[in-house]
Design an enzyme around this catalytic site. Sequence first.
Site, PDB file in Angstrom:
ATOM      1  CB  SER A 235      -0.909   0.037   1.245  1.00  0.00           C
ATOM      2  OG  SER A 235      -1.810  -1.041   1.274  1.00  0.00           O
ATOM      3  CB  SER A 273      -1.694  -1.703  -3.715  1.00  0.00           C
ATOM      4  OG  SER A 273      -0.872  -0.689  -3.199  1.00  0.00           O
ATOM      5  CG  ASP A 275      -2.230   2.202  -4.110  1.00  0.00           C
ATOM      6  OD1 ASP A 275      -1.524   1.748  -3.189  1.00  0.00           O
ATOM      7  OD2 ASP A 275      -2.284   1.696  -5.243  1.00  0.00           O
TER       8      ASP A 275
END
Length: 359
Positions: A235, A273, A275
């Site tokens: 991340s 991830s 983000d």
Amino acid sequence: MALNPPRIGHLPQGLRNTVADVEGVTIGHRTLDDGAVQTGVTVIRPHAGDPFRDKVPAAAVVLNGFGKSVGLVQMAELGVLETPIALTNTFSVGTVSTAQIRHCVAANPESGRALPTVNPLVFECNDGFLNDIQRLAVSEDDYLHALESAGSDFAQGSVGAGRGMSCFQLKGGIGSASRRVSSQHGGVHTVGTLVLANYGRPSQLVLAGHSVGEQLVARLAAEGSRTSREPEKGSIIIVLATDAPLDARQLRRLALRAGAGLARTGSVFGHGSGDIVLAFSTAYTVPDVAQRPMPAIAMVHESLLDGLFEAAADSTEQAILHALWHATPVTGRDGHHRATLTELLPSSALSSLAPTNAP
């Protein structure tokens, strides 16, 4: 550090080249470094006062939503943040949120009674490769330590929330940068960025426009490290601060441009991830009660936002490079190890990226 990171873009940087170049913004860390425990807390204070009373205009963009952050729903609705911004590991979000609530109640005893409840704001990345995340090692006192130690000069790399983070199968962590833009009235506005970098597949790494993924994969293999073919599980949290007078809608537009800087490093916002980008402005605050006057301030015209957008993209890319360059190697849970970029890639490869002096 033998080599300096390459410099991104042509915009001038601030004095420190960190998020603290936005006046009033301070950063504090608490680092836990004890065998299998490799984690911590990082706190970003938007101003020196109490953000519960003097709220800060803010907005967030979720580039990929594989994350467990707290506080985004109310912030999206009201367009303000009302606690400092905290970064930590995934399993410590609850503890740090509780610490934020207790701290607010201590300063505002009527919170949750005569006054509204406070909206804690905590972002996370999973540092479980290096850190024994199941130990739940982060305490409320660790948050308070990071909060109370916040200052304009702060460490980057394997510190605070960045202690156990990995980036492109290298040591990642905290990175920061800033860029300055001429304003419409002849002055200058600053955009400062801080990242918690814990994302990316080695084969995808791009440094200042140069693809180095193939070299990195080869070096990792030579060191005995296998590159995973599984979906990305990292991340990145990106925090943008600016002194430009922007409202929450404009701040969301600014936050979105950080994604351009992130993509330049090779990120594809992978499946696993988380983000997330937060942007806030220090140009004004919003009072907590109706009896206090609302700010009367002229916002930046929409047609003049492009310079700030460029600053957001460039400072994000630069902050990620700083996280990689400032990182120190860490060995943690079960002997898991992350080497640094400057250890694994040869000096000839890094020097060819041609860092330049800051304008």
